[in-house]
Design a protein around this motif. Structure first.
Motif, PDB file in Angstrom:
ATOM      1  N   TYR A  51       0.838  -1.211   0.000  1.00  0.00           N
ATOM      2  CA  TYR A  51       0.000   0.000   0.000  1.00  0.00           C
ATOM      3  C   TYR A  51       0.868   1.254   0.000  1.00  0.00           C
ATOM      4  CZ  TYR A  51      -4.368  -2.531   1.102  1.00  0.00           C
ATOM      5  OH  TYR A  51      -5.479  -3.340   1.063  1.00  0.00           O
ATOM      6  N   LEU A  54       2.249   2.133  -3.373  1.00  0.00           N
ATOM      7  CA  LEU A  54       1.238   2.647  -4.300  1.00  0.00           C
ATOM      8  C   LEU A  54       0.728   4.020  -3.864  1.00  0.00           C
ATOM      9  CD1 LEU A  54      -0.721  -0.644  -5.078  1.00  0.00           C
ATOM     10  CD2 LEU A  54       0.840   0.609  -6.577  1.00  0.00           C
ATOM     11  N   TYR A  58       0.665   7.268  -6.196  1.00  0.00           N
ATOM     12  CA  TYR A  58      -0.557   8.045  -6.422  1.00  0.00           C
ATOM     13  C   TYR A  58      -0.330   9.520  -6.091  1.00  0.00           C
ATOM     14  CZ  TYR A  58      -5.436   9.504  -6.332  1.00  0.00           C
ATOM     15  OH  TYR A  58      -6.627  10.160  -6.578  1.00  0.00           O
ATOM     16  N   LEU A 142      -9.116  -6.666  -4.079  1.00  0.00           N
ATOM     17  CA  LEU A 142      -7.710  -6.651  -4.483  1.00  0.00           C
ATOM     18  C   LEU A 142      -7.165  -8.064  -4.646  1.00  0.00           C
ATOM     19  CD1 LEU A 142      -6.390  -3.838  -2.105  1.00  0.00           C
ATOM     20  CD2 LEU A 142      -7.115  -3.624  -4.495  1.00  0.00           C
ATOM     21  N   LEU A 331      -5.527   1.978  -7.335  1.00  0.00           N
ATOM     22  CA  LEU A 331      -5.007   0.741  -6.758  1.00  0.00           C
ATOM     23  C   LEU A 331      -5.356  -0.469  -7.625  1.00  0.00           C
ATOM     24  CD1 LEU A 331      -5.886   1.145  -2.947  1.00  0.00           C
ATOM     25  CD2 LEU A 331      -3.666   1.511  -4.041  1.00  0.00           C
ATOM     26  N   SER A 332      -6.485  -0.396  -8.304  1.00  0.00           N
ATOM     27  CA  SER A 332      -6.994  -1.534  -9.067  1.00  0.00           C
ATOM     28  C   SER A 332      -6.603  -1.519 -10.532  1.00  0.00           C
ATOM     29  CB  SER A 332      -8.529  -1.582  -8.936  1.00  0.00           C
ATOM     30  OG  SER A 332      -8.905  -1.692  -7.583  1.00  0.00           O
ATOM     31  N   ASN A 336      -0.720  -1.753 -11.230  1.00  0.00           N
ATOM     32  CA  ASN A 336      -0.625  -1.543  -9.784  1.00  0.00           C
ATOM     33  C   ASN A 336      -1.094  -2.782  -9.015  1.00  0.00           C
ATOM     34  OD1 ASN A 336       0.279   1.067 -10.236  1.00  0.00           O
ATOM     35  ND2 ASN A 336      -1.792   1.914 -10.217  1.00  0.00           N
ATOM     36  N   TRP A 340       0.844  -5.280  -6.423  1.00  0.00           N
ATOM     37  CA  TRP A 340       0.302  -5.568  -5.097  1.00  0.00           C
ATOM     38  C   TRP A 340       0.172  -7.074  -4.878  1.00  0.00           C
ATOM     39  CZ3 TRP A 340      -3.782  -7.692  -2.367  1.00  0.00           C
ATOM     40  CH2 TRP A 340      -3.999  -7.212  -1.064  1.00  0.00           C
TER      41      TRP A 340
END
Length: 425
Positions: A51, A54, A58, A142, A331-332, A336, A340
């Motif tokens: 996290y 990312l 971002y 996720l 995130l999706s 990315n 993850w």
């Protein structure tokens, strides 16, 4: 009203308004004046590290945004989330486990994620299931939380007994398990096939129903466990303990996971999710093992029940829903999410990520689960996850010990769970 009192009254009103304004704005205004997104998650080192990477990416892409990332111990996290939403003061973005989401979405606590038709084509149905309610989407998974369909296996134990591996059919699995089980005067020392864990008794039972083309959901969100398929599945599972004696309940419910005993050499095959592989490599430094498919209970495809795993949602009370939605969509994004899933050793919920050769190259133990993702079915609208599993586990133990029959146990499970489902409507 006297002028002095009136002036004090007006001043009090102005101060109250100013404080109210500060209270409503301070949460989403960072120290540098940027828009601040408050993001909560549970404490898990690999996930938290992923996290944080990312989040930095971002923020670099959106210099007007600042993300305040807060983590909490898993044991208290769910309760803290409930308290924050009840107090109308939730984080803007929250990490949630799939089975938690329906309670929030049906109560209007979450923001709808747009483009459900497009997203439904991009994700596997099982992980997306819990994030949907009344035809709308309320978050993005996720991971594909997979607790079954694959198992840990010690090749050397098979070779020492002259057995081929992995077993190709359920009958092969049972016969191999009998041969591989090692006993002494104190009981089983090496379990041939261990499926006895708090999660896997339930998952194995449900999947064996599905592999008979059976169903376990009836009408009105009630379960139906007094079916021929459910009876056959439960008979088979209990026989593995009481008749075939390839495993036992000696450490069931203890502090260690069944995978820990596998990596200590106490079982030849252990039915467990692929997330356990990282533990074997990192904590136990074990190399003599493989993660292989579990053969279907029938001649049908290896259908299995799966929960929706960890994902992210946006609170409907957030005053910056647009920015919060932008963050969870970031995130999706494929690249990315690939990063993850690779770094957290989790199974991708998104088809394109799962089919990316880079993922398997970096996580070669994932081949078995990737091959069966298309057979997964969402576990269903369980109102109380812990209670659901406890009823199956408790009655399984009573059946194995001979205190009740399979039919009585299944009746108990059905009655108890349906009562719980009704209470949560």
């Amino acid at each position: 009203m006297p002028t002095k009192v009136l002036n004090h009254f007006i001043l009090l009103i102005l101060i109250t308004v100013m404080l109210a304004g500060c209270a409503s704005n301070s949460k989403n205004v960072g120290s540098s004046g940027k828009t601040k997104i408050v993001f909560w998650a549970h404490q898990e080192s690999a996930m938290n590290d992923a996290y944080n990477k990312l989040i930095k990416a971002y923020e670099a892409k959106h210099p007007d945004i600042e993300i305040e990332f807060q983590t909490f111990p898993y044991d208290v996290y769910n309760q803290k989330l409930k308290a924050s939403f009840s107090a109308q003061n939730p984080p803007d973005v929250a990490e949630m486990f799939g089975t938690w989401v329906p309670e929030y979405s049906k109560n209007g606590a979450l923001t709808e994620v747009p483009n459900i038709d497009k997203i439904s084509k991009e994700y596997y149905p099982a992980p997306l299931g819990a994030y949907q309610y009344n035809g709308k989407l309320y978050g993005l998974p996720l991971e594909y939380n997979l607790e079954n369909g694959g198992m840990l296996l010690h090749p050397e134990m098979f070779k020492n007994k002259g057995l081929e591996y992995p077993p190709k059919t359920w009958a092969d699995l049972v016969e191999n398990a009998k041969t591989l089980t090692v006993r002494n005067d104190n009981g089983i020392q090496i379990k041939g096939f261990d499926f006895v864990s708090l999660d896997n008794i339930t998952f194995t039972f449900l999947s064996m129903i599905l592999q008979q083309n059976g169903k376990y959901w009836g009408t009105d969100n009630h379960v139906s466990f007094q079916t021929p398929e459910a009876i056959r599945a439960m008979n088979t599972l209990t026989s593995l303990v009481s008749v075939d004696k390839v495993t036992d309940l000696s450490v069931f419910g203890g502090q260690l996971d069944s995978s820990d005993y596998f990596f200590r050499g106490n079982s030849a095959m252990t039915y467990r999710g692929p997330w356990t592989v990282a533990s074997g490599l990192d904590n136990y430094k074990v190399k003599d093992f493989e993660y292989v498919p579990v053969p279907s209970f029938t001649n049908e495809n290896p259908y299995f029940a799966a929960e929706s795993g960890w994902g992210v949602v946006v609170a409907s009370k957030s005053e910056i829903q647009k920015q919060a939605l932008s963050f969870i969509q970031f995130l999706s994004e494929n690249e990315n999410l690939l990063q993850w899933n690779v770094s957290t050793f989790t199974v991708p919920a998104k088809k394109e990520v799962a089919n990316n050769p880079e993922f398997l190259k970096k996580n070669p133990y994932m081949k078995a689960p990737l091959d069966i993702l298309k057979y997964g079915q969402w576990m269903g609208p369980i109102a109380d996850r812990d209670y659901f599993f406890k009823q199956i586990n408790d009655n399984f133990q009573l059946i194995v010990s001979g205190q009740i029959t399979v039919e009585t146990g299944l009746g108990n499970i059905e009655k108890s769970i349906n009562s719980s489902q009704d209470q949560h409507k």
